[in-house]
Design a protein around this motif. Structure first.
Motif, mmCIF file in Angstrom:
data_model
loop_
_atom_site.group_PDB
_atom_site.id
_atom_site.type_symbol
_atom_site.label_atom_id
_atom_site.label_comp_id
_atom_site.label_asym_id
_atom_site.label_seq_id
_atom_site.Cartn_x
_atom_site.Cartn_y
_atom_site.Cartn_z
ATOM 1 N N LEU A 91 43.565 70.753 23.895
ATOM 2 C CA LEU A 91 42.816 71.631 24.795
ATOM 3 C C LEU A 91 43.510 72.983 24.967
ATOM 4 C CD1 LEU A 91 41.765 69.108 27.605
ATOM 5 C CD2 LEU A 91 40.378 69.972 25.704
ATOM 6 N N CYS A 92 44.843 72.971 24.846
ATOM 7 C CA CYS A 92 45.591 74.231 24.963
ATOM 8 C C CYS A 92 45.383 75.132 23.757
ATOM 9 C CB CYS A 92 47.084 73.933 25.135
ATOM 10 S SG CYS A 92 47.497 73.006 26.625
ATOM 11 N N TRP A 93 44.833 74.574 22.672
ATOM 12 C CA TRP A 93 44.554 75.380 21.482
ATOM 13 C C TRP A 93 43.427 76.389 21.741
ATOM 14 C CZ3 TRP A 93 44.673 73.007 15.964
ATOM 15 C CH2 TRP A 93 45.887 72.332 15.757
ATOM 16 N N ILE A 94 42.534 76.053 22.663
ATOM 17 C CA ILE A 94 41.325 76.865 22.851
ATOM 18 C C ILE A 94 41.652 78.324 23.164
ATOM 19 C CG2 ILE A 94 39.226 77.166 24.216
ATOM 20 C CD1 ILE A 94 39.191 74.091 24.545
ATOM 21 N N PRO A 95 42.488 78.600 24.193
ATOM 22 C CA PRO A 95 42.792 80.015 24.455
ATOM 23 C C PRO A 95 43.663 80.666 23.385
ATOM 24 C CG PRO A 95 44.080 78.598 25.891
ATOM 25 C CD PRO A 95 43.082 77.719 25.206
ATOM 26 N N LEU A 96 44.307 79.832 22.550
ATOM 27 C CA LEU A 96 45.156 80.379 21.494
ATOM 28 C C LEU A 96 44.373 80.658 20.211
ATOM 29 C CD1 LEU A 96 48.293 78.061 21.912
ATOM 30 C CD2 LEU A 96 48.036 80.433 22.692
ATOM 31 N N GLY A 97 43.117 80.227 20.175
ATOM 32 C CA GLY A 97 42.286 80.482 19.001
ATOM 33 C C GLY A 97 42.645 79.627 17.802
ATOM 34 N N GLN A 98 43.338 78.499 18.025
ATOM 35 C CA GLN A 98 43.700 77.612 16.928
ATOM 36 C C GLN A 98 42.510 76.745 16.530
ATOM 37 O OE1 GLN A 98 46.462 78.992 15.730
ATOM 38 N NE2 GLN A 98 47.649 77.104 15.660
ATOM 39 N N ARG A 99 42.418 76.423 15.234
ATOM 40 C CA ARG A 99 41.309 75.614 14.736
ATOM 41 C C ARG A 99 41.850 74.309 14.169
ATOM 42 N NH1 ARG A 99 37.526 79.262 10.998
ATOM 43 N NH2 ARG A 99 36.270 77.363 11.166
ATOM 44 N N PRO A 100 41.441 73.168 14.731
ATOM 45 C CA PRO A 100 41.936 71.884 14.226
ATOM 46 C C PRO A 100 41.358 71.557 12.867
ATOM 47 C CG PRO A 100 40.250 71.517 15.892
ATOM 48 C CD PRO A 100 40.531 72.998 15.878
ATOM 49 N N GLY A 101 42.085 70.742 12.120
ATOM 50 C CA GLY A 101 41.611 70.276 10.828
ATOM 51 C C GLY A 101 41.562 68.760 10.814
ATOM 52 N N VAL A 102 41.251 68.196 9.651
ATOM 53 C CA VAL A 102 41.220 66.740 9.510
ATOM 54 C C VAL A 102 42.565 66.140 9.900
ATOM 55 C CG1 VAL A 102 41.032 64.857 7.838
ATOM 56 C CG2 VAL A 102 39.455 66.789 7.719
ATOM 57 N N GLY A 103 43.634 66.802 9.488
ATOM 58 C CA GLY A 103 44.969 66.307 9.794
ATOM 59 C C GLY A 103 45.276 66.323 11.273
ATOM 60 N N GLY B 132 50.563 72.868 16.160
ATOM 61 C CA GLY B 132 49.606 73.953 16.320
ATOM 62 C C GLY B 132 49.823 74.728 17.609
ATOM 63 N N LEU B 133 50.261 74.035 18.660
ATOM 64 C CA LEU B 133 50.571 74.722 19.912
ATOM 65 C C LEU B 133 51.694 75.739 19.689
ATOM 66 C CD1 LEU B 133 50.152 74.842 23.044
ATOM 67 C CD2 LEU B 133 51.994 73.143 23.205
ATOM 68 N N THR B 134 52.718 75.314 18.975
ATOM 69 C CA THR B 134 53.861 76.189 18.710
ATOM 70 C C THR B 134 53.465 77.384 17.861
ATOM 71 O OG1 THR B 134 55.374 74.299 18.826
ATOM 72 C CG2 THR B 134 56.185 76.285 17.741
ATOM 73 N N THR B 135 52.771 77.132 16.751
ATOM 74 C CA THR B 135 52.404 78.236 15.864
ATOM 75 C C THR B 135 51.352 79.135 16.505
ATOM 76 O OG1 THR B 135 50.823 76.786 14.733
ATOM 77 C CG2 THR B 135 53.014 77.009 13.751
ATOM 78 N N ARG C 2 48.756 69.884 4.140
ATOM 79 C CA ARG C 2 48.012 71.114 4.467
ATOM 80 C C ARG C 2 46.561 70.837 4.862
ATOM 81 N NH1 ARG C 2 49.313 75.641 0.067
ATOM 82 N NH2 ARG C 2 48.374 76.918 1.721
ATOM 83 N N LEU C 3 46.397 69.786 5.676
ATOM 84 C CA LEU C 3 45.080 69.426 6.170
ATOM 85 C C LEU C 3 44.940 69.698 7.666
ATOM 86 C CD1 LEU C 3 44.614 66.162 4.113
ATOM 87 C CD2 LEU C 3 43.097 68.152 4.052
ATOM 88 N N GLY C 4 45.806 70.543 8.174
ATOM 89 C CA GLY C 4 45.760 70.887 9.591
ATOM 90 C C GLY C 4 47.001 70.385 10.294
ATOM 91 N N PRO C 5 47.610 71.210 11.125
ATOM 92 C CA PRO C 5 48.823 70.809 11.838
ATOM 93 C C PRO C 5 48.515 69.805 12.936
ATOM 94 C CG PRO C 5 48.060 72.927 12.658
ATOM 95 C CD PRO C 5 47.179 72.570 11.485
#
Length: 216
Positions: free
Chosen positions: A80-92, A150-153, A142-145
């Motif tokens: 959920l914290c990815w949302i304001p960071l603009g991160q996009r989840p992947g299969v991984g 992802g939070l860190t990056t 490379r299928l998504g962090p």
């Protein structure tokens, strides 16, 4: 940005799952399962956990839920914290939440809890080394962090701060929160902090998918 940071960020760059799925999906699942198993080894060693697992253990103590269930729940909250960071989840990313939680609970059910220091030290050492390998294996697909990666990056991308600094701040905050909830801190916590970065960095070039093989 430092060269090592650049290499890590390159490995975290997603490649669509349709590209070489027969090569990359098994690597992803193997890495995630091994990661959960390595967590269980460190838990059974009872010599101190890595920062996120200190938090997971603390939450396990106060909720009564299994370690794997708490791990998955925290992963979902971090997403959920990815949302304001603009991160996009992947299969991984999705697989990370599900597979690691199952793997740690299954492995805990199979592993004994040694009483003597020597087997506990062996469990700890094996757990840390396998954790570094497992992280490199699933990141290298490379299928998504994972949610925490992802939070860190995401913070790095938003703030321009180095990966090393952001990860240190995040993990210190997590460690303090987990300790306040009763999570286990010990020599294993220190060893993990010192060893996990170099181990993952050493394994990444060996297992990162580079696109050199034909698409399946």
């Amino acid at each position: 940005m430092a060269t090592k940071d650049g290499h890590m960020l390159a490995a975290l760059t997603q490649v669509p799952v349709r590209v070489s799925p027969l090569r990359r999906l098994p690597q992803l699942l193997a890495g995630l399962w091994l990661y959960g198993a390595s967590m269980a080894l460190q838990i059974r060693a009872a010599l101190g956990l890595d920062p996120w697992d200190v938090l997971h253990e603390g939450l396990t103590r106060i909720t009564g839920l299994s370690f794997g269930t708490v791990t998955a729940a925290v992963g979902l909250l971090v997403l959920l914290c990815w949302i304001p960071l603009g991160q996009r989840p992947g299969v991984g990313t999705v697989a990370n939440v599900v597979v690691i939680g199952v793997a740690v609970d299954v492995t805990l059910a199979l592993l004994p809890s040694p009483a003597d220091l020597l087997p506990r030290a062996l469990f700890l050492t094996a757990g840390i080394v396998l954790n570094g390998l497992a992280a490199a294996v699933y990141i290298g697909a490379r299928l998504g962090p994972g949610p925490r990666d992802g939070l860190t990056t995401g913070f790095c991308a938003r703030t321009g701060t180095s990966l090393r600094l952001v990860r240190t701040v995040v993990e210190l905050a997590v460690l303090l929160a987990g300790w306040s909830l009763g999570g286990t801190i010990g020599v294993g916590t220190v060893l993990y902090a010192v060893a996990i970065g170099p181990l993952t960095q050493a394994f990444l070039p060996l297992v990162t998918w580079t696109g050199s093989r034909p698409a399946s």
